[in-house]
Design an enzyme around this catalytic site. Sequence first.
Site, PDB file in Angstrom:
ATOM      1  N   LYS A 167      20.172   3.587  11.348  1.00 58.71           N
ATOM      2  CA  LYS A 167      21.092   4.751  10.331  1.00 58.71           C
ATOM      3  C   LYS A 167      20.117   5.857  10.084  1.00 58.71           C
ATOM      4  CE  LYS A 167      21.006   2.473   6.298  1.00 58.71           C
ATOM      5  NZ  LYS A 167      20.448   1.651   5.686  1.00 58.71           N
TER       6      LYS A 167
ATOM      7  N   ARG B 267      25.258   2.353  -1.866  1.00 55.57           N
ATOM      8  CA  ARG B 267      25.164   1.344  -1.869  1.00 55.57           C
ATOM      9  C   ARG B 267      26.227  -0.152  -2.965  1.00 55.57           C
ATOM     10  NH1 ARG B 267      19.951   1.656   1.071  1.00 55.57           N
ATOM     11  NH2 ARG B 267      18.705  -0.009   0.860  1.00 55.57           N
TER      12      ARG B 267
ATOM     13  N   ARG C 290       9.418  -5.304  12.397  1.00 55.38           N
ATOM     14  CA  ARG C 290       8.452  -3.902  11.980  1.00 55.38           C
ATOM     15  C   ARG C 290       6.833  -4.310  11.837  1.00 55.38           C
ATOM     16  NH1 ARG C 290      13.041  -1.651   8.335  1.00 55.38           N
ATOM     17  NH2 ARG C 290      14.669  -1.011   9.776  1.00 55.38           N
TER      18      ARG C 290
ATOM     19  N   ARG D 240       5.417  -4.452   6.745  1.00 50.91           N
ATOM     20  CA  ARG D 240       5.816  -3.536   5.268  1.00 50.91           C
ATOM     21  C   ARG D 240       5.458  -4.310   4.076  1.00 50.91           C
ATOM     22  NH1 ARG D 240       9.925   1.346   6.729  1.00 50.91           N
ATOM     23  NH2 ARG D 240      11.983  -0.415   5.412  1.00 50.91           N
TER      24      ARG D 240
ATOM     25  N   ARG E 202      18.178  -8.827   0.678  1.00 55.06           N
ATOM     26  CA  ARG E 202      18.514  -7.448   1.721  1.00 55.06           C
ATOM     27  C   ARG E 202      19.850  -7.690   1.883  1.00 55.06           C
ATOM     28  NH1 ARG E 202      14.657  -3.019   2.232  1.00 55.06           N
ATOM     29  NH2 ARG E 202      16.027  -1.977   3.149  1.00 55.06           N
TER      30      ARG E 202
HETATM   31  P1  AMP Z   1      15.823   2.222   2.992  1.00 57.23           P
HETATM   32  O1  AMP Z   1      15.215   2.388   3.495  1.00 57.23           O
HETATM   33  O2  AMP Z   1      17.611   2.608   2.771  1.00 57.23           O
HETATM   34  O3  AMP Z   1      16.486   0.693   3.408  1.00 57.23           O
HETATM   35  O4  AMP Z   1      15.953   1.886   1.002  1.00 57.23           O
HETATM   36  C1  AMP Z   1      14.565   1.226   1.076  1.00 57.23           C
HETATM   37  C2  AMP Z   1      15.169   0.191  -0.998  1.00 57.23           C
HETATM   38  O5  AMP Z   1      15.326   1.871  -1.599  1.00 57.23           O
HETATM   39  C3  AMP Z   1      15.786  -0.259  -0.823  1.00 57.23           C
HETATM   40  O6  AMP Z   1      15.647  -1.388  -1.122  1.00 57.23           O
HETATM   41  C4  AMP Z   1      16.401  -0.400  -2.584  1.00 57.23           C
HETATM   42  O7  AMP Z   1      15.564  -0.910  -3.247  1.00 57.23           O
HETATM   43  C5  AMP Z   1      15.810   1.219  -2.899  1.00 57.23           C
HETATM   44  N1  AMP Z   1      17.562   1.703  -2.189  1.00 57.23           N
HETATM   45  C6  AMP Z   1      17.712   2.796  -1.448  1.00 57.23           C
HETATM   46  N2  AMP Z   1      19.292   3.378  -1.354  1.00 57.23           N
HETATM   47  C7  AMP Z   1      19.525   2.870  -2.539  1.00 57.23           C
HETATM   48  C8  AMP Z   1      20.876   2.809  -2.988  1.00 57.23           C
HETATM   49  N3  AMP Z   1      21.615   3.704  -3.071  1.00 57.23           N
HETATM   50  N4  AMP Z   1      21.155   2.083  -4.261  1.00 57.23           N
HETATM   51  C9  AMP Z   1      19.860   0.598  -5.288  1.00 57.23           C
HETATM   52  N5  AMP Z   1      18.695   1.324  -4.370  1.00 57.23           N
HETATM   53  C10 AMP Z   1      18.571   1.814  -2.970  1.00 57.23           C
END
Ligand code: AMP
Length: 215
Positions: free
Chosen positions: A14, A89, A123, A156, A167
Amino acid sequence: MRKYVIVGAQGSGKGTQALLLARDLDLVHISVGDIFRWHVQNHTKLGAQVRRTMAAGELVGDDLVERVVRERLEQHDWNYGFVVDGFPRNRRQAEFFLESYDLDGVIHLDLPDAEVRRRVLARRLCSRCGLDYNLIAHRPKREGRCDACGGDLVIREDGTEEALAERLRLYHEKTDPVIELFARKEYVFTVDARDEIATVQRKIRGHLSLPPYEG
Ligand code: AMP
């Protein structure tokens, strides 16, 4: 003005695809995950609120996420449009977004769970300078050492098997319905995320009737 959302599981590319689109079309790339990571790294109050949730692979509360997205979009620095990555999300976030913005396209990057696991568990992160590595696509020259600063490469905090499993479970439970909801109101298309980066980008541009990707 072009307004896009990009949806896909962790490791589906993404962020990479959003950046390529944003760079060539002068769009603002808004990654909610990056905004949160910035706050964690800089030890802000918001960072302290989200750190544990993120490390466990759980979702941050909707109120907080909506506030961050609203504040970011209210900066109105997106003269040519935006591409939002990692949001919405879940159903509530999608409804919040649809109330405020008309979208020109929703890009769904589809990646089988087994491939998500393979990519995400490969990663690594430099514990000293923060550079990202991937043992499949971007291997360090010396095993376990950062090419740039020689620091130790580590997993990480959210890159463990347990966090990933959580997730993925949440992704299917909460985000699959978002794609269905969008499909009723907006233009949604699915691209196979197993292809190479350039191929995926070319397909996205084709679906959105944008000038072809030259990279
Ligand atoms: P990402 O890099 O998009 O995978 O986001 C990393 C982390 O940030 C996720 O695992 C969530 O803990 C939090 N996060 C990011 N976007 C959202 C969202 N739209 N709603 C809730 N938590 C989010």
